[in-house]
Design an enzyme around this catalytic site. Structure first.
Site, PDB file in Angstrom:
ATOM      1  CD1 TRP A  47      -2.436  -2.500   1.728  1.00 53.81           C
ATOM      2  CD2 TRP A  47      -2.923  -1.045  -0.479  1.00 53.81           C
ATOM      3  NE1 TRP A  47      -3.348  -3.267   0.954  1.00 53.81           N
ATOM      4  CE2 TRP A  47      -4.242  -1.967   0.021  1.00 53.81           C
ATOM      5  CE3 TRP A  47      -3.266   0.152  -1.385  1.00 53.81           C
ATOM      6  CZ2 TRP A  47      -4.679  -2.673  -0.772  1.00 53.81           C
ATOM      7  CZ3 TRP A  47      -4.260  -0.595  -2.196  1.00 53.81           C
ATOM      8  CH2 TRP A  47      -5.549  -1.747  -2.123  1.00 53.81           C
ATOM      9  CG  ASP A  78      -3.077   4.682   3.619  1.00 56.81           C
ATOM     10  OD1 ASP A  78      -4.119   4.259   4.173  1.00 56.81           O
ATOM     11  OD2 ASP A  78      -2.955   3.910   2.883  1.00 56.81           O
ATOM     12  CE  LYS A  90      -8.858  -1.608   3.818  1.00 54.86           C
ATOM     13  NZ  LYS A  90      -8.783  -2.315   2.850  1.00 54.86           N
TER      14      LYS A  90
HETATM   15  C1  LIG Z   1      -3.765   0.532   3.938  1.00 58.41           C
HETATM   16  C2  LIG Z   1      -4.410   1.100   2.510  1.00 58.41           C
HETATM   17  N1  LIG Z   1      -4.840   1.671   1.835  1.00 58.41           N
HETATM   18  C3  LIG Z   1      -5.157   1.716   0.286  1.00 58.41           C
HETATM   19  C4  LIG Z   1      -6.030   1.054   0.273  1.00 58.41           C
HETATM   20  C5  LIG Z   1      -6.968   1.549  -1.006  1.00 58.41           C
HETATM   21  O1  LIG Z   1      -8.518   1.314  -0.395  1.00 58.41           O
HETATM   22  P1  LIG Z   1      -9.665   1.739  -1.566  1.00 58.41           P
HETATM   23  O2  LIG Z   1      -9.309   0.589  -2.245  1.00 58.41           O
HETATM   24  O3  LIG Z   1     -10.497   2.427  -0.666  1.00 58.41           O
HETATM   25  O4  LIG Z   1      -8.788   2.904  -2.730  1.00 58.41           O
HETATM   26  C6  LIG Z   1      -6.102  -0.256   1.462  1.00 58.41           C
HETATM   27  C7  LIG Z   1      -7.173  -0.780   1.084  1.00 58.41           C
HETATM   28  O5  LIG Z   1      -7.429  -2.109   1.320  1.00 58.41           O
HETATM   29  C8  LIG Z   1      -5.544  -0.108   2.237  1.00 58.41           C
HETATM   30  O6  LIG Z   1      -5.771  -1.419   2.941  1.00 58.41           O
END
Ligand SMILES: Cc1ncc(COP(=O)(O)O)c(C=O)c1O
Length: 378
Positions: free
Chosen positions: A106, A190, A214
Site C-alpha cells: 500500500w 494512511d 475496514k
Molecule cells: C492501507 C490501505 N491503503 C489504501 C487502500 C486502498 O483503498 P481503496 O480500495 O478504498 O481505494 C487499502 C485497501 O485495502 C489499504 O488497505
C-alpha cells in the site's frame, strides 16, 4: 435475521458491529420519524446536516481532534486520496517534493501515485530481505527503524502507511520529526486499516486519511483529517471537488457526499464512544491479537513471519506448513462459519482480519478451528 453464527474475517469491506447493522435496519425506512430513509434525504436538508455534523463531532471526540484540524468525508477511497493529497500538498514548498516510507504494497502504491505530481523521494524502505537479531526477514515483513528515516527538511510532507493491510505490518507510534532533522515537515499517514483501533495523537500529524471500509464503516467514504495550516496549496489542475479548501469550507458538502456511508460511519463512531472510546477498544484489540498470535506461534504447523514488534493487531497473515492443505483448510473453515480467511493473492496463505467489530468470541472460534485442523492434519 441474525448472522451471529458467522465470523467474517474479511480484510475489507469487512465486518461491521452487529448493533450498528441492527440499528440501521430499524432506521432504514424512516429515519427518526422524518418520513425518509437516510438514502433519500437531501444532503443539504436539516436531517442530513444533523447526521453529518454529529458524525464529525463524534469523530472529534473519539480522536481528540482540535478545531485547527479539518475533518472531511470524501469519496474515491484511499486510492484516490493517494492522488488527491499530493495534488493538495506537494506544492506547499518551493521544492515541490515529498518523502515516502515504503513498508509494503500500500505505501508503495501511494508513492507511485505521488510521483505523477512532483519529485518524490524514498526516505526508507523494507523492500529487501534483512537479518535482525539473527533472524532473516523477507521483504515487507520488517520496518526500518525511525532513526534510519532520511527525511529532507525541504519536503512538503513525509508519508507512511501505519498499517499495511496485505503484509500485516503495523507501525504503532509516530516518528518525532524534530529528531529526524525535519521539524517543519508534516507527517501524512494512511491509517486505513487500523483507523480507530487505538488512540492516535492527531497533533503530531499534518494529515491522516482512511478508507472507512475496514474499521470505520462501509465502502464509499474516506475520512481525511487535515491541519488547516496545510490548506490552500492545491495544484492548478486539482479538480475543485478534491481541493481540500472547498471540502473543508463546506464541511464535506461541497458536492453530494456519500450520505449513507457517512450515516453508517457515524453510527460506528457512536458505538465506539459507548464502548468507552479508543483506549477501551485498544485493550480488546490487544487481547484478540495476543490470543491469535500465541496460537500461531505455539507450533510449527502455522507461521506468521512478521518482525514481532511490527505485527499488525488488525490483519494477521499466516501460512500453513504445507500449502497443499490450503483449500482443505478454507473449506473446513467455511463449514465452521469462519469466512474470508484466504490471504491476499500477492502473498498467498491465509489472513485473518480482526477489526474492532470482531469480538474476542470470534477470534476464539478461529483459534478452536486452528487447533482442530492441526490435530487432524498435523
Ligand atoms: C492501507 C490501505 N491503503 C489504501 C487502500 C486502498 O483503498 P481503496 O480500495 O478504498 O481505494 C487499502 C485497501 O485495502 C489499504 O488497505
Amino acid at each position: 435475521m441474525s448472522n451471529n453464527q458467522y465470523w467474517n474475517f474479511s480484510a475489507g469491506p469487512s465486518k461491521l458491529p452487529q448493533e450498528v447493522l441492527q440499528l440501521a435496519a430499524q432506521e432504514m425506512l424512516d429515519w427518526h420519524g422524518s418520513g425518509q430513509s437516510v438514502m433519500e434525504m437531501s444532503h443539504r436538508g436539516p436531517e442530513f446536516t444533523q447526521i453529518c455534523d454529529e458524525a464529525e463531532d463524534d469523530l472529534r471526540v473519539l480522536l481528540g481532534i482540535p478545531e485547527d484540524y479539518a475533518v472531511m468525508f470524501m469519496q474515491g477511497g484511499a486510492t484516490a486520496e493517494n492522488a488527491i493529497l499530493p495534488m493538495n500538498l506537494i506544492a506547499r514548498n518551493a521544492s515541490n517534493s515529498a518523502d515516502y516510507v515504503l513498508t509494503g504494497i500500500w505505501s508503495t502504491k501511494s508513492y507511485k501515485e505521488a510521483t505523477r505530481y512532483g519529485t518524490v523521494r524514498i526516505a526508507a524502505q523494507s523492500h529487501q530481505a534483512r537479518q535482525i537479531n539473527n533472524v532473516e526477514y523477507a521483504p515487507w515483513t520488517w520496518v526500518p527503524g525511525f532513526d534510519s528515516w532520511q527525511v529532507n527538511q525541504n519536503s512538503s510532507y513525509l508519508h507512511f502507511c501505519s498499517n499495511e493491510t496485505i503484509g500485516g505490518v503495523e507501525i504503532g507510534s509516530l516518528p518525532d520529526m524534530a529528531a529526524l532533522g525535519a521539524p517543519s515537515v508534516p507527517l501524512v499517514v494512511d491509517a486505513s486499516s487500523h483507523f480507530l483501533s487505538r488512540p492516535l495523537d492527531i497533533r503530531q500529524t499534518g494529515m491522516v486519511y482512511a478508507g472507512a471500509q475496514k474499521n470505520a464503516g462501509p465502502a464509499g467514504v474516506t475520512v481525511v483529517i487535515l491541519h488547516r495550516d496545510l490548506l490552500g496549496h492545491a495544484l492548478p489542475y486539482c479538480p475543485s471537488a478534491f481541493d481540500y479548501v472547498n471540502v473543508a469550507k463546506e464541511r464535506s458538502r461541497f458536492n453530494t457526499p456519500p450520505t449513507y456511508a457517512i450515516y453508517i460511519a457515524g453510527l460506528v463512531f457512536k458505538w465506539l464512544l459507548k464502548k468507552g472510546g479508543l483506549a477501551a477498544i485498544e485493550q480488546e484489540n490487544i487481547a484478540k491479537a495476543q490470543a491469535l498470535y500465541a496460537q500461531l506461534d505455539s507450533s510449527e504447523f502455522y507461521r506468521n513471519s512478521i518482525q514481532p514488534e511490527y505485527r499488525s493487531r488488525m490483519n494477521v497473515p499466516f501460512i500453513l506448513h504445507d500449502d497443499s492443505l490450503n483449500s482443505t483448510f478454507l473449506e473446513g473453515a467455511k463449514a465452521q462459519r469462519l469466512l474470508n480467511l484466504k490471504g491476499h493473492k500477492s502473498v498467498g496463505g491465509m489472513r485473518a482480519s480482526i477489526y474492532n467489530a470482531m469480538p474476542l468470541e470470534g477470534v476464539m472460534a478461529l483459534i478452536d478451528y486452528l487447533k482442530e485442523f492441526e490435530r487432524t492434519h498435523g
